[in-house]
Design a protein around this motif. Structure first.
Motif, PDB file in Angstrom:
ATOM      1  N   GLY A  78       0.860  -1.250   0.001  1.00 46.13           N
ATOM      2  CA  GLY A  78      -0.094  -0.068  -0.022  1.00 46.13           C
ATOM      3  C   GLY A  78       0.701   1.200   0.078  1.00 46.13           C
ATOM      4  O   GLY A  78       1.857   1.206   0.097  1.00 46.13           O
ATOM      5  N   ARG A  79       0.208   2.394  -0.226  1.00 45.40           N
ATOM      6  CA  ARG A  79       0.774   3.835  -0.263  1.00 45.40           C
ATOM      7  C   ARG A  79       1.103   4.101   1.009  1.00 45.40           C
ATOM      8  O   ARG A  79       0.196   3.748   2.144  1.00 45.40           O
ATOM      9  N   ILE A  80       2.145   4.554   1.582  1.00 53.50           N
ATOM     10  CA  ILE A  80       2.497   4.747   2.975  1.00 53.50           C
ATOM     11  C   ILE A  80       1.539   5.788   3.630  1.00 53.50           C
ATOM     12  O   ILE A  80       0.790   5.600   4.841  1.00 53.50           O
ATOM     13  N   LYS A  81       1.090   6.703   2.889  1.00 53.38           N
ATOM     14  CA  LYS A  81       0.113   7.666   3.374  1.00 53.38           C
ATOM     15  C   LYS A  81      -1.180   7.083   3.535  1.00 53.38           C
ATOM     16  O   LYS A  81      -2.293   7.815   3.799  1.00 53.38           O
ATOM     17  N   GLU A  82      -1.656   6.118   2.702  1.00 60.89           N
ATOM     18  CA  GLU A  82      -2.955   5.527   2.609  1.00 60.89           C
ATOM     19  C   GLU A  82      -3.226   4.430   3.693  1.00 60.89           C
ATOM     20  O   GLU A  82      -4.150   3.950   3.813  1.00 60.89           O
ATOM     21  N   LEU A  83      -2.200   3.906   4.538  1.00 56.87           N
ATOM     22  CA  LEU A  83      -2.295   2.999   5.424  1.00 56.87           C
ATOM     23  C   LEU A  83      -3.504   3.427   6.362  1.00 56.87           C
ATOM     24  O   LEU A  83      -3.550   4.632   6.762  1.00 56.87           O
ATOM     25  N   ILE A  84      -4.336   2.306   6.792  1.00 58.18           N
ATOM     26  CA  ILE A  84      -5.403   2.781   7.840  1.00 58.18           C
ATOM     27  C   ILE A  84      -4.788   2.700   9.167  1.00 58.18           C
ATOM     28  O   ILE A  84      -4.486   1.321   9.645  1.00 58.18           O
ATOM     29  N   ASN A  85      -4.999   3.618  10.164  1.00 58.28           N
ATOM     30  CA  ASN A  85      -4.535   3.527  11.270  1.00 58.28           C
ATOM     31  C   ASN A  85      -5.506   3.480  12.404  1.00 58.28           C
ATOM     32  O   ASN A  85      -6.054   4.362  12.850  1.00 58.28           O
ATOM     33  N   ARG A  86      -5.837   2.147  12.650  1.00 57.89           N
ATOM     34  CA  ARG A  86      -6.967   2.015  13.720  1.00 57.89           C
ATOM     35  C   ARG A  86      -6.499   1.662  14.989  1.00 57.89           C
ATOM     36  O   ARG A  86      -6.098   0.376  15.244  1.00 57.89           O
ATOM     37  N   GLY A  87      -6.587   2.708  15.743  1.00 60.44           N
ATOM     38  CA  GLY A  87      -6.169   2.532  17.329  1.00 60.44           C
ATOM     39  C   GLY A  87      -4.699   1.951  17.603  1.00 60.44           C
ATOM     40  O   GLY A  87      -4.230   1.224  18.044  1.00 60.44           O
ATOM     41  N   GLY A  88      -3.795   2.317  16.476  1.00 59.10           N
ATOM     42  CA  GLY A  88      -2.261   1.933  16.325  1.00 59.10           C
ATOM     43  C   GLY A  88      -2.221   0.682  15.638  1.00 59.10           C
ATOM     44  O   GLY A  88      -0.983   0.472  15.233  1.00 59.10           O
ATOM     45  N   GLU A  89      -3.265  -0.016  15.267  1.00 62.10           N
ATOM     46  CA  GLU A  89      -2.922  -0.926  14.303  1.00 62.10           C
ATOM     47  C   GLU A  89      -3.067  -0.559  12.643  1.00 62.10           C
ATOM     48  O   GLU A  89      -4.048   0.063  12.337  1.00 62.10           O
ATOM     49  N   LYS A  90      -1.898  -0.689  12.104  1.00 64.40           N
ATOM     50  CA  LYS A  90      -1.740  -0.396  10.568  1.00 64.40           C
ATOM     51  C   LYS A  90      -2.415  -1.348   9.574  1.00 64.40           C
ATOM     52  O   LYS A  90      -1.955  -2.643   9.736  1.00 64.40           O
ATOM     53  N   ILE A  91      -3.221  -1.101   8.896  1.00 62.85           N
ATOM     54  CA  ILE A  91      -4.068  -1.806   8.051  1.00 62.85           C
ATOM     55  C   ILE A  91      -4.039  -1.516   6.695  1.00 62.85           C
ATOM     56  O   ILE A  91      -4.026  -0.522   6.358  1.00 62.85           O
ATOM     57  N   SER A  92      -3.293  -2.400   5.786  1.00 63.36           N
ATOM     58  CA  SER A  92      -3.327  -2.276   4.508  1.00 63.36           C
ATOM     59  C   SER A  92      -4.424  -2.271   3.509  1.00 63.36           C
ATOM     60  O   SER A  92      -5.145  -3.423   3.571  1.00 63.36           O
ATOM     61  N   PRO A  93      -4.954  -1.235   3.067  1.00 58.52           N
ATOM     62  CA  PRO A  93      -6.210  -1.369   2.190  1.00 58.52           C
ATOM     63  C   PRO A  93      -6.022  -2.398   1.159  1.00 58.52           C
ATOM     64  O   PRO A  93      -7.095  -2.854   0.496  1.00 58.52           O
ATOM     65  N   LEU A  94      -4.954  -2.522   0.550  1.00 60.10           N
ATOM     66  CA  LEU A  94      -4.545  -3.664  -0.411  1.00 60.10           C
ATOM     67  C   LEU A  94      -5.425  -4.785   0.095  1.00 60.10           C
ATOM     68  O   LEU A  94      -5.881  -5.666  -0.587  1.00 60.10           O
ATOM     69  N   GLU A  95      -4.726  -5.070   1.276  1.00 60.14           N
ATOM     70  CA  GLU A  95      -5.363  -6.575   1.585  1.00 60.14           C
ATOM     71  C   GLU A  95      -6.634  -6.647   1.837  1.00 60.14           C
ATOM     72  O   GLU A  95      -7.244  -7.738   1.514  1.00 60.14           O
ATOM     73  N   VAL A  96      -7.530  -5.590   2.358  1.00 52.39           N
ATOM     74  CA  VAL A  96      -8.754  -5.827   2.330  1.00 52.39           C
ATOM     75  C   VAL A  96      -9.339  -5.557   1.030  1.00 52.39           C
ATOM     76  O   VAL A  96     -10.616  -6.447   0.859  1.00 52.39           O
TER      77      VAL A  96
END
Length: 348
Positions: A243-261
């Motif tokens: 994923g793009r570094i600026k597009e990672l989803i930060n959910r309460g400190g957990e980094k989620i790749s939108p590509l995986e979703v």
């Protein structure tokens, strides 16, 4: 030549590409796909973008091949033109590939399939499930590539079948004179398999942005060009983007790749397109939201989509909200940009 970036996460930047950059890139692409005077490509990508201009048009001409100018992309007539003019390959963004796939049952000439050597997909991530369905539907190897305006287009690609495996979910290996490294925040290489920033070197890399000192300072630290993409290299030096570094989803400190979703959503047989993104949340800071379009004639509930995701995703990665839409906003090149999608749907 001066071109603008697509502005994935910020305002577009003006990129200077020298004649040397262009010649190096053309040679890399031609060698990767062994393009020759015998090849013919149906050009559906616009010529104001490096994908269509460099990969589709100029590389074909440099190799002595033929370019069939299709005009604006029209799925209803695509295979007719491919068959009529004997195209041996084509290159397109994943959104175009998915549209062709959704119409495959009615449009693809199964009795007399075109003589395609390969199908190239570039300019955005292609989900592994989509790649596999494309190969099955169109009887040709699908080679996913990775490219940027700042490199005069192609940086990596999966190889032709005779030169090695093509790995679904991977954008392949560095091509030609391009060098790829995965670096940490201190510009140091990380171990094989570990995620870091994708950085490149080579004669196809731009000398710099025009009138943008800050972008040049950040973009060229440590002697490498920093792509802003996150990924890792495997034992065979195949690159996988996370994923793009600026597009990672930060959910309460957990980094989620939108590509995986995205990949999990696209694995559902009734989903045509899928885009996940970060949405503001009072409790966690950000939550996962997603937009999906369904295949023609299909019906699916938000609950059923989330239940499908539970089979492959941890609970904290599950979409909190799923928008089922008729269409997804696109750029003029047919790309889907998360920030534009997020703005559109979060505004209702």
């Amino acid at each position: 030549m001066y071109m603008h970036t697509s502005g994935t996460t910020s305002r577009p930047k003006r990129v200077r590409l020298t004649h040397g950059n262009l010649v190096a890139s053309l040679a890399n692409i031609q060698a990767t796909y062994e393009l020759s005077p015998a090849d013919r490509t149906l050009l559906v990508m616009p010529l104001f973008h490096v994908h269509g201009l460099i990969a589709g048009l100029l590389t074909s001409l440099a190799s002595g091949g033929t370019v069939i100018l299709h005009g604006r992309f029209a799925a209803s007539t695509f295979w007719k033109h491919v068959s009529t003019h004997g195209a041996t390959w084509y290159t397109a963004v994943p959104t175009m590939q998915q549209v062709l796939l959704m119409r495959a049952e009615t449009d693809f000439p199964k009795d007399n399939p075109p003589p395609l050597r390969f199908i190239r997909s570039c300019s955005a991530s292609l989900a592994a499930s989509v790649l596999e369905r494309l190969e099955k539907a169109f009887h040709a190897p699908v080679l996913e590539a990775y490219a940027m305006t700042e490199n005069a287009h192609q940086m990596t690609s999966n190889p032709l079948p005779k030169h090695g495996p093509r790995k679904p979910g991977s954008v392949g290996k560095a091509t030609g004179t391009v060098k790829v490294a995965i670096l940490d925040d201190n510009c140091q290489p990380v171990p094989t398999g570990k995620v870091g920033e994708v950085c490149i070197q080579g004669p196809s890399v731009t000398p710099g942005y025009v009138n943008n000192e800050e972008a040049n300072r950040v973009g060229f630290m440590g002697g490498w060009f920093h792509t802003g993409d996150q990924g890792f290299l495997d034992e065979e030096d195949y690159l996988t983007l996370t994923g793009r570094i600026k597009e990672l989803i930060n959910r309460g400190g957990e980094k989620i790749s939108p590509l995986e979703v995205d990949a999990v959503l696209l694995s559902h047989p009734l989903v045509g397109e899928a885009v996940s993104f970060a949405a503001p949340d009072e409790k966690y800071g950000e939550e996962v939201h997603a937009v999906v379009t369904l295949k023609p004639g299909s019906s699916l509930s938000e609950e059923a989509i989330v239940q499908h995701c539970r089979l492959s995703l941890a609970d904290f990665k599950l979409p909190k909200k799923v928008y089922i839409a008729q269409t997804v906003p696109r750029t003029a090149t047919g790309k889907i940009q998360r920030r534009i999608v997020a703005e559109h749907f979060l505004k209702g």
